[in-house]
Design a protein around this motif. Structure first.
Motif, short mmCIF file in Angstrom:
data_model
loop_
_atom_site.label_atom_id
_atom_site.label_comp_id
_atom_site.label_asym_id
_atom_site.label_seq_id
_atom_site.Cartn_x
_atom_site.Cartn_y
_atom_site.Cartn_z
N ASP A 59 0.85 -1.18 0.00
CA ASP A 59 0.00 0.00 0.00
C ASP A 59 0.89 1.24 0.00
N VAL A 60 0.33 2.34 -0.43
CA VAL A 60 1.06 3.60 -0.37
C VAL A 60 1.17 4.03 1.08
N PHE A 61 2.35 4.40 1.49
CA PHE A 61 2.54 5.04 2.79
C PHE A 61 3.37 6.28 2.53
N LEU A 62 2.96 7.38 3.10
CA LEU A 62 3.64 8.65 2.86
C LEU A 62 5.02 8.66 3.48
N PHE A 63 5.96 9.15 2.72
CA PHE A 63 7.30 9.33 3.24
C PHE A 63 7.31 10.55 4.16
N ALA A 64 8.17 10.52 5.16
CA ALA A 64 8.26 11.63 6.11
C ALA A 64 8.63 12.94 5.42
N ASP A 65 9.36 12.85 4.31
CA ASP A 65 9.76 14.04 3.56
C ASP A 65 8.93 14.21 2.28
N ASP A 66 7.71 13.73 2.33
CA ASP A 66 6.78 13.82 1.19
C ASP A 66 6.68 15.25 0.66
#
Length: 117
Positions: A59-66
């Motif tokens: 699944d997509v998980f947002l990167f902390a530096d999105d």
């Protein structure tokens, strides 16, 4: 890019099929380095051009530096994440503006070519 350069046909062809659009100022950026987000864009567009189908493995998980990922690269970064082709570098960061390493490039090329064995 000069038409007599050895790489002209490759860059011209990549542009004509939509793998690269060059830079915002109308240049290609010849000799410049490739960032991780740019590599994601090139790879994702190339997949679409050749009609490669990859299975979604996460699944997509947002990167902390999105928030550092350029707007033009968001879809490519997260699609390549879902396919398991590109991942973060630790601390859940993608490092979009950092240079792509040779190892990362090799992984991307291998995983893209795996479909055509």
């Amino acid at each position: 890019i000069k038409k007599d350069a050895w790489y002209y046909d490759y860059i011209s062809s990549a542009q004509s099929v939509g793998i690269t659009n060059g830079k915002g100022d109308g240049t290609f950026g010849l000799g410049e380095i490739v960032t991780r987000e740019q590599m994601a864009v090139f790879a994702y567009r190339a997949m679409n051009v050749v009609g490669a189908k990859k299975a979604i493995v996460s699944d997509v998980f947002l990167f902390a530096d999105d928030n550092l990922i350029s707007g033009y690269a968001i879809e490519s970064v997260y699609k390549m994440q879902q396919y398991g082709i590109l991942t973060g570098r630790g601390n859940n960061e993608f490092d979009p503006k950092e240079l792509a390493t040779r190892a990362e490039a090799a992984k991307v090329i291998y995983l893209l070519s795996e479909e055509h064995k």
